[in-house]
Design a protein around this motif. Sequence first.
Motif, short mmCIF file in Angstrom:
data_model
loop_
_atom_site.label_atom_id
_atom_site.label_comp_id
_atom_site.label_asym_id
_atom_site.label_seq_id
_atom_site.Cartn_x
_atom_site.Cartn_y
_atom_site.Cartn_z
N LEU A 1 -1.01 -8.98 5.29
CA LEU A 1 0.33 -8.83 4.71
C LEU A 1 1.32 -8.35 5.77
O LEU A 1 2.38 -8.94 5.97
CB LEU A 1 0.27 -7.82 3.56
CG LEU A 1 1.61 -7.42 2.96
CD1 LEU A 1 2.19 -8.56 2.14
CD2 LEU A 1 1.49 -6.17 2.10
N MET A 2 0.95 -7.27 6.46
CA MET A 2 1.86 -6.66 7.43
C MET A 2 2.05 -7.57 8.64
O MET A 2 3.16 -7.75 9.12
CB MET A 2 1.31 -5.30 7.86
CG MET A 2 1.18 -4.30 6.73
SD MET A 2 2.76 -3.83 6.00
CE MET A 2 3.23 -2.50 7.12
N ALA B 1 4.56 -10.37 8.51
CA ALA B 1 5.96 -9.99 8.67
C ALA B 1 6.19 -9.40 10.06
O ALA B 1 7.24 -8.83 10.34
CB ALA B 1 6.37 -9.01 7.59
N LEU C 1 4.68 -6.82 11.37
CA LEU C 1 4.65 -5.36 11.36
C LEU C 1 3.25 -4.87 11.71
O LEU C 1 2.27 -5.56 11.49
CB LEU C 1 5.01 -4.84 9.96
CG LEU C 1 6.41 -5.17 9.43
CD1 LEU C 1 6.49 -4.88 7.94
CD2 LEU C 1 7.46 -4.35 10.17
N THR D 1 6.35 4.20 7.17
CA THR D 1 7.52 3.80 6.38
C THR D 1 8.77 4.59 6.77
O THR D 1 9.88 4.07 6.74
CB THR D 1 7.24 4.02 4.87
OG1 THR D 1 5.90 3.63 4.59
CG2 THR D 1 8.19 3.25 4.00
N THR E 1 8.61 -6.23 3.07
CA THR E 1 7.17 -6.03 3.14
C THR E 1 6.83 -4.55 3.25
O THR E 1 5.94 -4.04 2.57
CB THR E 1 6.58 -6.78 4.36
OG1 THR E 1 6.98 -8.15 4.27
CG2 THR E 1 5.08 -6.70 4.39
N LEU E 2 7.57 -3.85 4.10
CA LEU E 2 7.35 -2.41 4.30
C LEU E 2 7.57 -1.66 2.99
O LEU E 2 6.80 -0.77 2.63
CB LEU E 2 8.31 -1.90 5.37
CG LEU E 2 7.91 -0.61 6.05
CD1 LEU E 2 6.76 -0.86 7.01
CD2 LEU E 2 9.09 -0.02 6.80
N ARG F 1 4.82 -2.45 0.34
CA ARG F 1 3.61 -1.69 0.65
C ARG F 1 3.82 -0.22 0.34
O ARG F 1 2.97 0.46 -0.22
CB ARG F 1 3.21 -1.86 2.11
CG ARG F 1 1.83 -1.26 2.35
CD ARG F 1 1.51 -1.08 3.82
NE ARG F 1 2.43 -0.16 4.46
CZ ARG F 1 2.10 0.62 5.48
NH1 ARG F 1 0.88 0.59 5.97
NH2 ARG F 1 2.99 1.43 6.02
N GLY F 2 5.01 0.30 0.70
CA GLY F 2 5.32 1.71 0.44
C GLY F 2 5.26 2.05 -1.04
O GLY F 2 4.73 3.09 -1.43
#
Lengths: 433, 433
Positions: free
Chosen positions: A245-246, A249, A251, A257, B319-320, B323-324
């Motif tokens: 997932l990360m 993107a 990341l 965060t 995305t961040l 997920r957060g």
Amino acid sequence: IDSGMFVYVRNLFQEMPAYDLALMLESSTSKTRLVLWQLIDPDMHGEVLEELNEEVRKSILKNMAPEKVAAVAEGMDIDDIAEVLRTLPDSVYQQVINTMDHQDRTRVEQALSYEEDTAGGIMNTDTITIRPDVTVDVVLRYLRLKGTLPESTDSFYVVDRNDLFIGSVSLSSIVTARAEVIISTLIDDDVTAVKADMPEADVAQLFEKYDWFSAPVIDENGRLVGRITIDDVIDIIREEAEHSLMSMAGLDDEADTFAPVVKSTQQRSVWLAVNLVTALMAVAVSSMFEGILSELAILAILNTLVPSMGGVAGNQTLTLVIRGIALGHIGDSNSRLILYKELAVGFLNGLIWSLVIAGVVVLWKQDISLGLVIAFAMMVNLTVAGASGVLIPILLKKMNIDPALAGSVILTTITDIVGIFAFLGTATWLLSP
Amino acid sequence: IDSGMFVYVRNLFQEMPAYDLALMLESSTSKTRLVLWQLIDPDMHGEVLEELNEEVRKSILKNMAPEKVAAVAEGMDIDDIAEVLRTLPDSVYQQVINTMDHQDRTRVEQALSYEEDTAGGIMNTDTITIRPDVTVDVVLRYLRLKGTLPESTDSFYVVDRNDLFIGSVSLSSIVTARAEVIISTLIDDDVTAVKADMPEADVAQLFEKYDWFSAPVIDENGRLVGRITIDDVIDIIREEAEHSLMSMAGLDDEADTFAPVVKSTQQRSVWLAVNLVTALMAVAVSSMFEGILSELAILAILNTLVPSMGGVAGNQTLTLVIRGIALGHIGDSNSRLILYKELAVGFLNGLIWSLVIAGVVVLWKQDISLGLVIAFAMMVNLTVAGASGVLIPILLKKMNIDPALAGSVILTTITDIVGIFAFLGTATWLLSP
């Protein structure tokens, strides 16, 4: 916040489990985080550090004196100390190691001798070992004498006098056996030892495959060196699943965060730079068709449609294939199968959407040739998208490049360029005045 | 394949663990899958079904006679039978239930009375219960009499004569205690019972929080009804983590990699339809600027740059934040904080990339006003992207819509439209001849 408030918060924190404290730190900005950290009972510091994600942990350790790090480490499991020490700069690391007592230092140094992402790097050394020739009664008396067992102990390991691993005996088979039964007859054939250099992803797969709660770890000579428990494996499974997932993107999996603005901007700009380069490639392709674009403004307006649909369709295939590779569903034996399947899906989707889009365009602009042009381009691009969605991750995997990280960018570049070429190229040929 | 080959394969399959057989079935096309299924020893069918993902399991069950399903169910855990039965059509379900013996039927019907995604839906009923007033010695003698324990038993549950849950006693505390110790003194205060209607995601979080291996489940009256073991929790954690990845590409988490072409095409076309609508909205915005596009072809060529960069930057933030939210890092108390942070990151990124892109454009086209136009549009779009990346998932969450599913489409629509407006709007104002 006045001092009464501080006392109140400190008391509040004392009641909270380490997991909740870690969650709270991860949900704060870096400044607040340091203040909160000071308010947490130092006896809890070790446990909280264990629960934190890597980037947040680093940001806290950076601000701690080496003696303090050493003090905190005392109460932690060996595998967690090793994990913490790995994130420290060399000079601080040496200072921390020097303030430890001899026994701890040897154990930590041994743990550090294994690679971070292997069984050796995640194991603990608190195993309970027994000899094969003793009876259940002897073991039970030994355990009563011991008084407590290490956390999460569900089995004991049978070793010979040279510490060579012979097998595993579960706690439940010991309590259900008669007192005079010999231990060697209770060895569980389903449990095999894990080599210390096995990659952690493989370890996680073994745990899932056999529903293990814990597993023994041996060195290259077959000697028992530690054990892995399922709580460490859960972290690996979560990280692995989050990784795709990360990465897609651009990341880092462990991205904080609430990292400071400048740091976040830096981390993201790499990905934006890559995207700018690929977007400029698409622009360069468009500019090859400047002639027809300046003659027919409608082409400029419709130019984004075909690349956009190709990008979405391609990313669907890509995501499915990346997950399929990660779960072990897609390998050499069936990669051709999935290619044919996705080609067919791409072709069929191309057919559907080229009809729809041609309909829309013909109704809107009353121009049948324009409808034909965009239908043809859509057809080509969705088929190419299907094939690319399969081939890109498989090829990247073969080249040892992480498909989740690079796949999406490469795919979008291809669907953009093919889409523009197909649309504007066909238009030049069919519609040029 | 001749019959000798069949025998060979059948023998080969007998040696393989259920997990590997399930993996093999998941890696095959639907036709091959049915042939392979026939070759698997029927005694293994239950175990293999337990390991399969939902969509593949459905495709196999669809082709089985109800009596066969009932026969297979016999060897399975109650929670797994319930899971299988849930996927069957009502008529088949009734037939299967009718062929079961009375005891199994009652247990399965009880399991089915709980919602699928709750503690009650994933628990097993094979608990070992003991009374609070007996001694360790009595328990040990009882266990020896029993001979074996249910799989993955690491603790026993203490209940009163009405089955009311009193507490949990770990196997390790029983083996380390003296024979005459009373059970009630060994109760582990760290273990609390889980209510049967607790959502499975919350159960998973408790397991991670307290590093549990298993947990007791109680009904609304506090009566013990079953237990959950960590192997079921691992599946939940994996599904949850995969959910975001798959949803962001508009795919079902349980999507079958090797589903038939027509079915896959159907499933994907929903997402492509949504994308077509949003892409057409962007086209509609572009067409508002048909005038200037037909005068300056360079605008048509550069028109994709700003939306593309905005989409990438916005998706990073999105995305961040998704997920957060999933990890519990972002809640009501700090959503304003993350908004400010991402606005700042967006602004800073906007500054950097507008300078870069302006430089590229000025060098390429020797046109300073064009550079200014694209720089301004980039600035605006990246800031909007940062804000949207935070606000969209938070608002969707409040509206009980899955942010992973809808977030990316909405975000891209916004960054496309804002990007085009900012670029072509400013161009109309500054560059119109």
